[in-house]
Design an enzyme around this catalytic site. Structure first.
Site, PDB file in Angstrom:
ATOM      1  N   TYR A 167      40.227  35.651  39.646  1.00 11.47           N
ATOM      2  CA  TYR A 167      39.252  35.940  38.596  1.00 11.47           C
ATOM      3  C   TYR A 167      40.014  36.365  37.352  1.00 11.47           C
ATOM      4  O   TYR A 167      41.154  36.829  37.415  1.00 11.47           O
ATOM      5  CB  TYR A 167      38.199  36.962  39.004  1.00 11.47           C
ATOM      6  CG  TYR A 167      38.650  38.366  39.352  1.00 11.47           C
ATOM      7  CD1 TYR A 167      39.483  39.114  38.514  1.00 11.47           C
ATOM      8  CD2 TYR A 167      38.181  38.986  40.502  1.00 11.47           C
ATOM      9  CE1 TYR A 167      39.850  40.407  38.817  1.00 11.47           C
ATOM     10  CE2 TYR A 167      38.539  40.281  40.819  1.00 11.47           C
ATOM     11  CZ  TYR A 167      39.370  40.986  39.976  1.00 11.47           C
ATOM     12  OH  TYR A 167      39.736  42.269  40.287  1.00 11.47           O
TER      13      TYR A 167
ATOM     14  N   ASP B 294      42.315  40.028  43.158  1.00 12.40           N
ATOM     15  CA  ASP B 294      41.379  38.948  42.882  1.00 12.40           C
ATOM     16  C   ASP B 294      41.470  37.837  43.934  1.00 12.40           C
ATOM     17  O   ASP B 294      42.542  37.647  44.522  1.00 12.40           O
ATOM     18  CB  ASP B 294      41.600  38.384  41.473  1.00 12.40           C
ATOM     19  CG  ASP B 294      43.033  37.933  41.210  1.00 12.40           C
ATOM     20  OD1 ASP B 294      43.976  38.676  41.560  1.00 12.40           O
ATOM     21  OD2 ASP B 294      43.216  36.833  40.659  1.00 12.40           O
TER      22      ASP B 294
ATOM     23  N   HIS C  55      44.244  35.146  45.374  1.00 14.71           N
ATOM     24  CA  HIS C  55      45.465  35.729  44.811  1.00 14.71           C
ATOM     25  C   HIS C  55      45.903  36.942  45.624  1.00 14.71           C
ATOM     26  O   HIS C  55      47.088  37.158  45.872  1.00 14.71           O
ATOM     27  CB  HIS C  55      45.204  36.124  43.358  1.00 14.71           C
ATOM     28  CG  HIS C  55      46.433  36.246  42.532  1.00 14.71           C
ATOM     29  ND1 HIS C  55      46.401  36.673  41.222  1.00 14.71           N
ATOM     30  CD2 HIS C  55      47.743  35.999  42.802  1.00 14.71           C
ATOM     31  CE1 HIS C  55      47.629  36.681  40.736  1.00 14.71           C
ATOM     32  NE2 HIS C  55      48.470  36.281  41.664  1.00 14.71           N
TER      33      HIS C  55
ATOM     34  N   GLU D 111      41.080  29.679  37.941  1.00 15.16           N
ATOM     35  CA  GLU D 111      40.599  30.955  37.400  1.00 15.16           C
ATOM     36  C   GLU D 111      39.084  30.902  37.255  1.00 15.16           C
ATOM     37  O   GLU D 111      38.529  29.908  36.755  1.00 15.16           O
ATOM     38  CB  GLU D 111      41.229  31.226  36.031  1.00 15.16           C
ATOM     39  CG  GLU D 111      42.716  31.544  36.064  1.00 15.16           C
ATOM     40  CD  GLU D 111      43.005  33.016  36.325  1.00 15.16           C
ATOM     41  OE1 GLU D 111      42.032  33.782  36.481  1.00 15.16           O
ATOM     42  OE2 GLU D 111      44.191  33.378  36.355  1.00 15.16           O
TER      43      GLU D 111
END
Length: 240
Positions: A46, A158, A148, A110
């Site tokens: 994120y 994230d 991640h 992302e």
């Protein structure tokens, strides 16, 4: 925000998107994949920023030296910043299944989200469509889709506790772990061995490892290591 496709940010970099779902918006922050590696992982992040526009600007800023292959806004719009066959700078230090240089082994996505609220439905729909496309193109298995925090425990959190991993798993887009009983006498030695077996191989302290596994499979869990923490890691080779 479609006009950002023609932004001056990296506009001199020619290319086209690898998927019809994305708008090509090139970042200068990339390089060749090392040692002849090709993508075998998808890493989900994120942005932790207030808007997709701000994230897009940062991911294309040469002074910051970060990027990802894709950015998906809350409303479902998708930008591609780095070609899939190139090495984007999104993962940093970490390890998965005993391998490092995750940037050379992965495609980074992302998601426009601060980490403290649910991920929007249009965003998830676009993510699922994009993942199916990438996984087909590079023969990436569900086991190759990670967060991640999975490859960088203790350093990154994230895509965070609000990300809907079960939703992806039900579509074959993420690993669906077996539901085995936990041991009667849970120990970190056994927990580390089982976590290592499913991919959590970064050399971190026990609590960081526990936090990473919980973020992925039991984000509601709190407190000390418990038998239930072993459940998503599959059957153990020994029982107490």
């Amino acid at each position: 925000m479609g006009s950002t496709c023609l932004s001056a940010c990296g506009a001199e970099l020619s290319g086209t998107a690898d998927t019809a779902a994305a708008c090509w918006h090139p970042s200068p922050n990339f390089g060749p994949r090392r040692d002849g590696l090709t993508p075998s992982l998808i890493v989900i992040h994120y942005t932790a920023m207030h808007s997709a526009s701000a994230a897009l600007q940062r991911l294309c800023d040469p002074s910051v030296e970060v990027s990802a292959h894709y950015l998906i806004g809350a409303e479902g719009h998708c930008w591609q910043m780095v070609a899939e066959d190139q090495r984007a700078w999104h993962a940093g230090a970490g390890q998965w299944c005993g391998f490092d240089d995750i940037n050379s082994r992965s495609i980074g996505i992302e998601l426009d989200n601060r980490g403290d609220h649910p991920f929007a439905e249009p965003q998830m729909v676009t993510l699922e469509r994009l993942m199916k496309d990438i996984m087909s193109r590079w023969s990436i298995s569900a086991q190759g889709v990670i967060g991640h925090s999975d490859m960088a425990p203790g350093r990154k959190i994230d895509p965070g506790p609000r990300f809907d991993w079960p939703r992806l798993a039900c579509q074959g887009l993420a690993d669906l772990r077996s539901c085995d009983e936990g041991p009667m006498d849970p120990t970190f030695e056994l927990f580390r061995r089982m976590a290592h077996r499913v991919g959590f191989t970064s050399p971190v302290e026990d609590e960081a490892l526990l936090s990473a596994v919980r973020l992925r499979y039991r984000p509601w869990a709190r407190g000390s290591l418990a038998a239930d923490d072993f459940i998503p890691l599959g059957p153990s080779s020994s029982r107490s």
